[in-house]
Scaffold this motif. Structure first.
Motif, PDB file in Angstrom:
ATOM      1  N   TYR A   4       0.923  -0.999  -0.101  1.00  0.00           N
ATOM      2  CA  TYR A   4       0.019  -0.046   0.232  1.00  0.00           C
ATOM      3  C   TYR A   4       1.100   1.299   0.007  1.00  0.00           C
ATOM      4  O   TYR A   4       2.147   1.220   0.421  1.00  0.00           O
ATOM      5  CB  TYR A   4      -0.755   0.085   1.225  1.00  0.00           C
ATOM      6  N   THR A   5       0.314   2.417  -0.338  1.00  0.00           N
ATOM      7  CA  THR A   5       1.083   3.566  -0.348  1.00  0.00           C
ATOM      8  C   THR A   5       1.393   4.068   1.029  1.00  0.00           C
ATOM      9  O   THR A   5       0.600   3.380   1.846  1.00  0.00           O
ATOM     10  CB  THR A   5       0.462   4.858  -1.076  1.00  0.00           C
ATOM     11  N   ARG A   6       2.167   4.862   1.287  1.00  0.00           N
ATOM     12  CA  ARG A   6       2.481   5.426   2.489  1.00  0.00           C
ATOM     13  C   ARG A   6       1.253   6.216   3.038  1.00  0.00           C
ATOM     14  O   ARG A   6       0.983   6.083   4.344  1.00  0.00           O
ATOM     15  CB  ARG A   6       3.673   6.423   2.809  1.00  0.00           C
ATOM     16  N   THR A   7       0.712   6.924   2.129  1.00  0.00           N
ATOM     17  CA  THR A   7      -0.676   7.771   2.718  1.00  0.00           C
ATOM     18  C   THR A   7      -1.824   6.772   3.250  1.00  0.00           C
ATOM     19  O   THR A   7      -2.261   6.795   4.145  1.00  0.00           O
ATOM     20  CB  THR A   7      -1.088   8.550   1.685  1.00  0.00           C
ATOM     21  N   ALA A   8      -1.953   5.478   2.425  1.00  0.00           N
ATOM     22  CA  ALA A   8      -2.747   4.711   2.746  1.00  0.00           C
ATOM     23  C   ALA A   8      -2.421   3.873   4.041  1.00  0.00           C
ATOM     24  O   ALA A   8      -3.725   3.612   4.868  1.00  0.00           O
ATOM     25  CB  ALA A   8      -3.012   3.348   1.711  1.00  0.00           C
ATOM     26  N   MET A   9      -1.344   3.635   4.264  1.00  0.00           N
ATOM     27  CA  MET A   9      -0.876   3.211   5.517  1.00  0.00           C
ATOM     28  C   MET A   9      -1.052   3.877   6.849  1.00  0.00           C
ATOM     29  O   MET A   9      -1.595   3.676   7.772  1.00  0.00           O
ATOM     30  CB  MET A   9       0.565   2.816   5.404  1.00  0.00           C
ATOM     31  N   LEU A  10      -0.768   5.227   6.697  1.00  0.00           N
ATOM     32  CA  LEU A  10      -0.901   6.133   7.479  1.00  0.00           C
ATOM     33  C   LEU A  10      -2.414   6.233   7.901  1.00  0.00           C
ATOM     34  O   LEU A  10      -2.728   6.386   9.091  1.00  0.00           O
ATOM     35  CB  LEU A  10      -0.433   7.705   7.065  1.00  0.00           C
ATOM     36  N   LEU A  11      -3.235   6.283   6.879  1.00  0.00           N
ATOM     37  CA  LEU A  11      -4.814   6.708   7.068  1.00  0.00           C
ATOM     38  C   LEU A  11      -5.383   5.295   7.933  1.00  0.00           C
ATOM     39  O   LEU A  11      -6.201   5.366   8.883  1.00  0.00           O
ATOM     40  CB  LEU A  11      -5.406   6.988   6.138  1.00  0.00           C
ATOM     41  N   HIS A  12      -4.787   4.055   7.245  1.00  0.00           N
ATOM     42  CA  HIS A  12      -5.350   2.684   8.186  1.00  0.00           C
ATOM     43  C   HIS A  12      -4.832   3.042   9.196  1.00  0.00           C
ATOM     44  O   HIS A  12      -5.768   2.323  10.333  1.00  0.00           O
ATOM     45  CB  HIS A  12      -4.559   1.523   7.330  1.00  0.00           C
ATOM     46  N   TRP A  13      -3.547   3.068   9.981  1.00  0.00           N
ATOM     47  CA  TRP A  13      -3.114   2.959  11.218  1.00  0.00           C
ATOM     48  C   TRP A  13      -3.890   4.109  12.270  1.00  0.00           C
ATOM     49  O   TRP A  13      -4.140   3.974  13.330  1.00  0.00           O
ATOM     50  CB  TRP A  13      -1.709   2.803  11.626  1.00  0.00           C
ATOM     51  N   LEU A  14      -4.026   5.450  11.650  1.00  0.00           N
ATOM     52  CA  LEU A  14      -4.557   6.568  12.389  1.00  0.00           C
ATOM     53  C   LEU A  14      -6.098   6.084  12.514  1.00  0.00           C
ATOM     54  O   LEU A  14      -6.464   6.265  13.786  1.00  0.00           O
ATOM     55  CB  LEU A  14      -4.473   7.684  11.599  1.00  0.00           C
ATOM     56  N   ILE A  15      -6.755   5.668  11.530  1.00  0.00           N
ATOM     57  CA  ILE A  15      -8.139   5.214  11.776  1.00  0.00           C
ATOM     58  C   ILE A  15      -8.364   4.010  12.939  1.00  0.00           C
ATOM     59  O   ILE A  15      -9.104   3.994  13.727  1.00  0.00           O
ATOM     60  CB  ILE A  15      -8.963   4.925  10.615  1.00  0.00           C
ATOM     61  N   ALA A  16      -7.332   3.082  12.779  1.00  0.00           N
ATOM     62  CA  ALA A  16      -7.503   1.947  13.496  1.00  0.00           C
ATOM     63  C   ALA A  16      -7.153   2.375  15.112  1.00  0.00           C
ATOM     64  O   ALA A  16      -7.963   1.946  16.025  1.00  0.00           O
ATOM     65  CB  ALA A  16      -6.212   0.901  13.290  1.00  0.00           C
ATOM     66  N   VAL A  17      -6.161   3.066  15.227  1.00  0.00           N
ATOM     67  CA  VAL A  17      -6.032   3.695  16.662  1.00  0.00           C
ATOM     68  C   VAL A  17      -7.204   4.327  17.265  1.00  0.00           C
ATOM     69  O   VAL A  17      -7.641   4.152  18.100  1.00  0.00           O
ATOM     70  CB  VAL A  17      -4.711   4.599  16.774  1.00  0.00           C
ATOM     71  N   LEU A  18      -7.625   5.293  16.387  1.00  0.00           N
ATOM     72  CA  LEU A  18      -9.140   6.208  16.834  1.00  0.00           C
ATOM     73  C   LEU A  18     -10.408   5.124  17.155  1.00  0.00           C
ATOM     74  O   LEU A  18     -10.847   5.431  17.868  1.00  0.00           O
ATOM     75  CB  LEU A  18      -9.323   7.367  15.746  1.00  0.00           C
ATOM     76  N   ILE A  19     -10.459   4.298  15.968  1.00  0.00           N
ATOM     77  CA  ILE A  19     -11.533   3.422  16.309  1.00  0.00           C
ATOM     78  C   ILE A  19     -11.234   2.551  17.769  1.00  0.00           C
ATOM     79  O   ILE A  19     -12.458   2.470  18.414  1.00  0.00           O
ATOM     80  CB  ILE A  19     -11.741   2.475  15.196  1.00  0.00           C
ATOM     81  N   ILE A  20     -10.139   1.938  17.982  1.00  0.00           N
ATOM     82  CA  ILE A  20      -9.931   1.390  19.138  1.00  0.00           C
ATOM     83  C   ILE A  20     -10.080   2.336  20.335  1.00  0.00           C
ATOM     84  O   ILE A  20     -10.669   1.709  21.425  1.00  0.00           O
ATOM     85  CB  ILE A  20      -8.699   0.567  19.154  1.00  0.00           C
ATOM     86  N   GLY A  21      -9.703   3.466  20.349  1.00  0.00           N
ATOM     87  CA  GLY A  21      -9.674   4.450  21.363  1.00  0.00           C
ATOM     88  C   GLY A  21     -11.242   4.902  21.559  1.00  0.00           C
ATOM     89  O   GLY A  21     -11.592   4.924  22.724  1.00  0.00           O
ATOM     90  N   ALA A  22     -11.859   5.065  20.692  1.00  0.00           N
ATOM     91  CA  ALA A  22     -13.261   5.467  20.632  1.00  0.00           C
ATOM     92  C   ALA A  22     -14.317   4.196  21.176  1.00  0.00           C
ATOM     93  O   ALA A  22     -14.986   4.580  22.085  1.00  0.00           O
ATOM     94  CB  ALA A  22     -13.842   5.931  19.321  1.00  0.00           C
ATOM     95  N   PHE A  23     -13.657   3.080  20.858  1.00  0.00           N
ATOM     96  CA  PHE A  23     -14.516   1.968  21.363  1.00  0.00           C
ATOM     97  C   PHE A  23     -14.244   1.825  22.794  1.00  0.00           C
ATOM     98  O   PHE A  23     -15.111   1.677  23.701  1.00  0.00           O
ATOM     99  CB  PHE A  23     -14.111   0.712  20.633  1.00  0.00           C
ATOM    100  N   THR A  24     -12.938   1.901  23.118  1.00  0.00           N
ATOM    101  CA  THR A  24     -12.620   1.828  24.511  1.00  0.00           C
ATOM    102  C   THR A  24     -13.223   2.759  25.385  1.00  0.00           C
ATOM    103  O   THR A  24     -13.765   2.492  26.496  1.00  0.00           O
ATOM    104  CB  THR A  24     -11.096   1.866  24.993  1.00  0.00           C
TER     105      THR A  24
END
Length: 174
Positions: A4-24
């Motif tokens: 994946y592109t660096r941008t795709a990776m950055l967006l993937h991991w930022l969103i993942a962290v935010l989703i886990i944080g919001a869920f928690t």
């Protein structure tokens, strides 16, 4: 190996962290009895995370449309490719549906959303006591569905990394 592109990776991991944080935060804040400053603060953070996920998901979708995902390895079975495609499609849908349902629930409760305590978001519906429990349930069940799909996504990624060793997970790792 295609990645994946660096941008795709950055967006993937930022969103993942935010989703886990919001869920928690969602789990913690709903377990706090009564009404307290801490509970109010957690609700605000939860909403801010949701609004941020919504914005980043829109960017991610636009990026993905312009930059297709790398091809799966030829070693993957047809049903695995189809399952991965449908899982990703559902995750994209939920990255929009969960925050939107939370926003609508908040508006039905008569509470405005002020992003980071500075930017008031549009209030396009009046408080609706009859709709509030329906939207609360919709938000809850969409969130539980997302949690299950995230667990399946992580499980599949680990399977590809540990058992298959086919490079699928490395495509998204920085």
């Amino acid at each position: 190996m295609q990645r994946y592109t660096r941008t795709a990776m950055l967006l993937h991991w930022l969103i993942a962290v935010l989703i886990i944080g919001a869920f928690t935060l969602g789990v913690i804040m709903t377990d706090i009895p009564g009404f307290s400053p801490t509970k109010l603060k957690y609700y605000s953070w939860h909403k801010w995370a949701g609004v941020t996920v919504l914005g980043l998901a829109a960017l991610r979708l636009l990026w993905r449309l312009a930059h297709p995902a790398p091809a799966y390895p030829v070693s993957m079975k047809t049903w695995e490719k189809a399952a991965a495609h449908h899982l990703h499609l559902l995750l994209y849908m939920l990255m929009f549906a969960v925050p939107v349902s939370g926003y609508l629930y908040t508006l039905a409760a008569g509470v405005p959303v002020v992003y980071f305590g500075v930017l008031p978001l549009p209030v396009f519906m009046d408080a609706d006591p009859a709709l509030k429990p329906v939207l609360k349930a919709v938000h809850y069940w969409l969130t539980m569905g997302m949690a299950a799909l995230v667990a399946a996504h992580v499980g599949a990624a680990l399977k590809h990394a540990i058992i298959n060793r086919d490079g699928v997970m490395r495509r998204m790792l920085p």
